[in-house]
Design an enzyme around this catalytic site. Structure first.
Site, mmCIF file in Angstrom:
data_model
loop_
_atom_site.group_PDB
_atom_site.id
_atom_site.type_symbol
_atom_site.label_atom_id
_atom_site.label_comp_id
_atom_site.label_asym_id
_atom_site.label_seq_id
_atom_site.Cartn_x
_atom_site.Cartn_y
_atom_site.Cartn_z
ATOM 1 N N SER A 29 0.932 -1.148 0.028
ATOM 2 C CA SER A 29 -0.089 0.135 0.047
ATOM 3 C C SER A 29 0.945 1.244 -0.107
ATOM 4 O O SER A 29 1.801 1.460 0.920
ATOM 5 C CB SER A 29 -0.852 -0.101 1.294
ATOM 6 O OG SER A 29 -1.796 1.042 1.353
ATOM 7 N N LYS A 33 -1.228 -1.070 -4.207
ATOM 8 C CA LYS A 33 -2.482 -0.094 -4.073
ATOM 9 C C LYS A 33 -1.859 1.364 -3.880
ATOM 10 O O LYS A 33 -0.939 1.626 -3.098
ATOM 11 C CB LYS A 33 -2.766 -0.838 -2.735
ATOM 12 C CG LYS A 33 -3.709 0.040 -1.948
ATOM 13 C CD LYS A 33 -4.744 -0.861 -0.915
ATOM 14 C CE LYS A 33 -4.549 0.165 0.240
ATOM 15 N NZ LYS A 33 -5.401 -0.933 1.303
ATOM 16 N N LYS A 88 -3.067 4.982 -2.612
ATOM 17 C CA LYS A 88 -3.873 5.867 -1.797
ATOM 18 C C LYS A 88 -4.333 7.045 -2.679
ATOM 19 O O LYS A 88 -3.718 7.649 -3.260
ATOM 20 C CB LYS A 88 -3.312 6.244 -0.495
ATOM 21 C CG LYS A 88 -3.107 5.154 0.518
ATOM 22 C CD LYS A 88 -4.350 4.633 1.027
ATOM 23 C CE LYS A 88 -4.111 3.655 2.361
ATOM 24 N NZ LYS A 88 -5.343 3.089 2.682
ATOM 25 N N ASP A 110 -7.118 2.840 -3.107
ATOM 26 C CA ASP A 110 -8.251 3.090 -1.830
ATOM 27 C C ASP A 110 -8.087 4.419 -1.511
ATOM 28 O O ASP A 110 -7.428 5.223 -1.405
ATOM 29 C CB ASP A 110 -7.222 2.451 -0.735
ATOM 30 C CG ASP A 110 -7.868 2.300 0.509
ATOM 31 O OD1 ASP A 110 -8.996 2.458 0.861
ATOM 32 O OD2 ASP A 110 -7.079 1.775 1.528
ATOM 33 N N GLU A 154 -11.116 0.417 -3.509
ATOM 34 C CA GLU A 154 -11.380 0.135 -1.962
ATOM 35 C C GLU A 154 -12.056 1.220 -1.263
ATOM 36 O O GLU A 154 -11.240 2.584 -1.373
ATOM 37 C CB GLU A 154 -10.105 -0.218 -1.394
ATOM 38 C CG GLU A 154 -10.311 -0.624 0.020
ATOM 39 C CD GLU A 154 -8.757 -1.132 0.741
ATOM 40 O OE1 GLU A 154 -7.833 -1.305 0.003
ATOM 41 O OE2 GLU A 154 -8.887 -1.031 1.913
ATOM 42 N N ASP A 162 -13.649 -2.268 3.101
ATOM 43 C CA ASP A 162 -12.807 -2.293 4.024
ATOM 44 C C ASP A 162 -13.529 -1.539 5.213
ATOM 45 O O ASP A 162 -14.159 -2.394 6.111
ATOM 46 C CB ASP A 162 -11.650 -1.283 3.730
ATOM 47 C CG ASP A 162 -10.581 -1.143 5.012
ATOM 48 O OD1 ASP A 162 -11.055 -1.625 6.010
ATOM 49 O OD2 ASP A 162 -9.659 -0.545 4.751
ATOM 50 N N LYS A 184 -9.721 -7.147 7.940
ATOM 51 C CA LYS A 184 -8.448 -6.742 8.884
ATOM 52 C C LYS A 184 -9.006 -7.350 10.297
ATOM 53 O O LYS A 184 -10.069 -7.077 10.708
ATOM 54 C CB LYS A 184 -8.767 -5.273 9.141
ATOM 55 C CG LYS A 184 -8.169 -4.683 7.736
ATOM 56 C CD LYS A 184 -7.950 -2.975 7.829
ATOM 57 C CE LYS A 184 -7.316 -2.336 6.598
ATOM 58 N NZ LYS A 184 -7.539 -1.036 6.545
ATOM 59 N N GLY A 201 -4.080 -4.137 6.020
ATOM 60 C CA GLY A 201 -2.850 -3.815 7.154
ATOM 61 C C GLY A 201 -3.397 -2.570 7.815
ATOM 62 O O GLY A 201 -4.007 -1.737 7.218
HETATM 63 O O1 OSB Z 1 -7.247 1.345 4.491
HETATM 64 O O2 OSB Z 1 -6.265 -0.051 4.098
HETATM 65 C C1 OSB Z 1 -6.361 1.160 4.807
HETATM 66 C C2 OSB Z 1 -3.123 2.112 6.691
HETATM 67 C C3 OSB Z 1 -3.796 2.593 7.836
HETATM 68 C C4 OSB Z 1 -5.099 3.001 7.908
HETATM 69 C C5 OSB Z 1 -5.870 2.213 6.702
HETATM 70 C C6 OSB Z 1 -5.389 1.658 5.858
HETATM 71 C C7 OSB Z 1 -4.031 1.482 5.555
HETATM 72 C C8 OSB Z 1 -3.011 0.849 4.515
HETATM 73 C C9 OSB Z 1 -1.907 0.474 4.919
HETATM 74 O O3 OSB Z 1 -3.420 0.904 3.692
HETATM 75 C C10 OSB Z 1 -1.798 -1.030 4.786
HETATM 76 C C11 OSB Z 1 -0.372 -1.665 5.549
HETATM 77 O O4 OSB Z 1 -0.374 -1.738 6.738
HETATM 78 O O5 OSB Z 1 0.209 -1.679 4.582
HETATM 79 MG MG MG Z 2 -8.270 0.441 3.208
#
Ligand code: OSB
Ligand code: MG
Length: 369
Positions: free
Chosen positions: A135, A161, A163, A188, A213, A238, A262, A290
């Site tokens: 991510s 992925k 953001k 995401d 996402e 999510d 999660k 994660g």
């Molecule tokens: O939305 O998946 C998410 C990290 C913090 C809070 C929300 C998210 C995330 C990530 C990182 O996308 C995932 C990771 O730990 O690699």
């Molecule tokens: Mg997410």
């Protein structure tokens, strides 16, 4: 099995690089670790709540409160032989899934260590090697983003992925797609859009994303179903999914075609497995999300990802991506083929570096019978 000692501690962990999402930037984590002892064996879990109530209502402070004032005192000395015993005991607490999951997952670690079996096998997993994705947070410049993507590809990760948020979506995806037209890519949005953006979001279809996402509100499934009818990219939920019931409803109304599981958000391994089974029975693939975990949370994520329907690469990546030095031994590493092998050791399969943990402890409390 009756826990006779439970410890919680808050440690501070600085991220190697700040992680930016549509809801904020994280530079440093305050992580609460839970350890539970019964019959001389100790299991470990991690609170995945963030620093503030922005991903969900929970934060590490609310988790500290709910754990130390309710969950832990209730658990001490109780017969918690099966996962259902714990879930029944904490059922009067509404919400606070991440606080519950920390002890729930620690109890799973404890049970599997006691039995001398790897946790992933005890959960019923069949995948001894799991597929890993990364991510990538929102970057300061397009150049930096392309650099981060190139690094992840060089490391072997199997999907990327990105953001996104309004104003930083189309251009970002455009640039990455120009360089890597076919690589498995997803985005995401962490609830940064509304249904009034549906035409814009449908415009993202041209990037051939594996999925989009959580584009809409963190509690919504109805608008996601409307949006899914207007776009061909599969929607993955999510934030909106907290239980197998949530997953069933979302899938049945067409709000998503993929589910991110999660452990913290759904309240632990037993609930995660139910979400997994519900999705499997409906032909919906899942992957493991994660929350910028330390090695303890990461190890639980790896174990969970061994279940058969975790058929898409998860946000389960190497310790090194986040931490200069992780608190588990060995550190979590990803093969050049973008995979992590399950451990053959009992429990989560990683040892805790107690020296480092103590060094980084900012708050500590021990409960015993
Ligand atoms: O939305 O998946 C998410 C990290 C913090 C809070 C929300 C998210 C995330 C990530 C990182 O996308 C995932 C990771 O730990 O690699
Ligand atoms: Mg997410």
């Amino acid at each position: 099995m009756r826990p006779d000692q439970i410890e919680i501690r808050q440690i501070r962990m600085r991220l190697r690089d700040p992680f930016e999402t549509s809801f904020g930037v994280t530079e440093e984590r305050h992580v609460i670790l839970v350890s539970v002892r019964a019959d001389g064996v100790t299991g470990f879990g991690e609170v995945t709540a963030a620093e503030g109530p922005f991903f969900s209502h929970e934060s590490y402070e609310t988790a500290w409160h709910v754990l130390s004032d309710y969950i832990i005192p209730w658990s001490l000395g109780q017969a918690l032989g099966s996962p259902d015993d714990f879930l029944a005991m904490v059922s009067p607490i509404r919400g606070h899934a991440m606080a519950k999951a920390a002890l729930e997952t620690a109890l799973w670690d404890l049970r599997s260590r006691r039995e001398g079996r790897p946790l992933w096998k005890m959960l019923g997993g069949t995948r001894d090697e799991i597929d890993c994705g990364v991510s990538i947070g929102i970057q300061k410049s397009p150049e930096l983003l392309l650099e981060r993507v190139a690094e992840a590809l060089a490391a072997g990760y199997r999907r990327i992925k990105l953001k996104i948020r309004p104003g930083q979506d189309t251009e970002v995806l455009e640039q990455v797609r120009q360089n890597w037209p076919d690589f498995p890519l997803m985005a995401d949005a962490n609830s940064a859009y509304t249904l009034s953006d549906s035409a814009h979001l449908a415009g993202l279809d041209r990037f051939g994303l594996m999925m989009l996402e959580q584009p809409l509100h963190w509690e919504d499934i109805i608008d996601h179903a409307t949006l899914q009818r207007q776009m061909s990219t599969p929607i993955c939920l999510d934030e909106s999914i907290h239980s197998a019931d949530d997953a069933r409803k979302a899938i049945d109304i067409g709000a998503c075609r993929i589910v991110n599981i999660k452990l913290g958000r759904v309240g632990g391994h037993a609930s995660a497995r139910k979400v997994h089974d519900c999705c499997r029975d409906r032909g919906i693939p899942v992957w493991c999300g994660g929350m910028l975990e330390t090695g303890i949370g990461r190890a639980h994520n790896i174990a969970l990802s061994g279940l058969e329907n975790f058929s898409l690469p998860g946000d389960v990546s190497a310790s090194r991506r986040y931490w200069e030095t992780d608190i588990v031994e060995p550190e979590i590493t990803v093969s050049p083929r973008g995979t992590i092998s399950q451990s053959g050791e009992p429990g989560i399969g990683y040892a805790i570096r107690q020296d480092l943990v103590e060094d980084r402890t900012e708050r500590y409390r021990r409960f015993s019978v």
